[in-house]
Design a protein around this motif. Sequence first.
Motif, short mmCIF file in Angstrom:
data_model
loop_
_atom_site.label_atom_id
_atom_site.label_comp_id
_atom_site.label_asym_id
_atom_site.label_seq_id
_atom_site.Cartn_x
_atom_site.Cartn_y
_atom_site.Cartn_z
N GLY B 4 0.81 -1.21 0.00
CA GLY B 4 0.00 0.00 0.00
C GLY B 4 0.84 1.26 0.00
N GLN B 43 -6.17 2.23 1.92
CA GLN B 43 -4.94 3.03 2.03
C GLN B 43 -5.29 4.52 1.93
OE1 GLN B 43 -2.70 0.86 2.69
NE2 GLN B 43 -3.79 -0.90 1.82
N ILE B 81 0.61 4.79 6.27
CA ILE B 81 0.24 3.42 5.84
C ILE B 81 0.80 2.36 6.79
CG2 ILE B 81 0.39 1.74 3.95
CD1 ILE B 81 -1.26 4.20 3.23
#
Lengths: 156, 156
Positions: B4, B43, B81
């Motif tokens: 991500g 994300q 993330i």
Amino acid sequence: MNEGVEWALHSCLNLAWVGEEQAVTAARLAAYHELPSAYLNKQLQALVRAGILTSVCGPKGGFRLARPLDRITVMDVVVAIEGPDDAFRCTEIRGKGPGAAPGKPDAECAIAGAMGRAELAWRRELAAQTLDDVRIQAERQAPTAPDRVRRLLGTG
Amino acid sequence: MNEGVEWALHSCLNLAWVGEEQAVTAARLAAYHELPSAYLNKQLQALVRAGILTSVCGPKGGFRLARPLDRITVMDVVVAIEGPDDAFRCTEIRGKGPGAAPGKPDAECAIAGAMGRAELAWRRELAAQTLDDVRIQAERQAPTAPDRVRRLLGTG
């Protein structure tokens, strides 16, 4: 990051304190810090494959350092346990989907470049520190540690 | 590292090229690079929580940058993330088992210190690079990328 990195680094220091000539089994190294023996054994085998430890057979067998601590960097141990791959893996998504540039991209992706520079800084720092630097610091912080290791893990 | 991170960084650049005022849905951002839409959406929501993106409701809704690329570092996106934790987690094994020093260790473990210095070098490098630095480099390497993004994702 695999917790085996922490275990492997501590085990190398412990083997240095026991003495480079003496082999210690995975079971005894594991018991010293209450670690799972079979799993530590896997990490120690990885250190053997990386040339950091030597595996000795027989009744006095076990693991010992293959070279002095000042010739082992923290990076050596991390790579032995974690493998050589970068944490960030570029999957070249810029080349997928309708937004892909025609042909194969020839220049490195700018995002991979940015992540790679950080990874390089991390590796440089790990490679600049030998296990002997860490040992000196550890003895400053815990002056009784070497004696404890020799008493509990040593046979000499 | 979570893939991500790569997706989030590319999506931020794509949103900048589309134009800071225009919102783009997760589905369209995902389709642009053939990414799984639901997972990219997660994300992007993390980037919203970190104040990097803004989520816009309604028929012209979607995601847009919350601030210009020169005020977003690569570190900001990685932390959004991956979370703020270091890759190396010291579990203080030196305090466990028969080898433990009496009392609670007061000084930082030398091994955690060595790993921490490398982590700091990594973070410094990521924090020193803004997404605008990355955009400039990306446009040098792929001069047609901004036009492609605007054509395929833009509505203006």
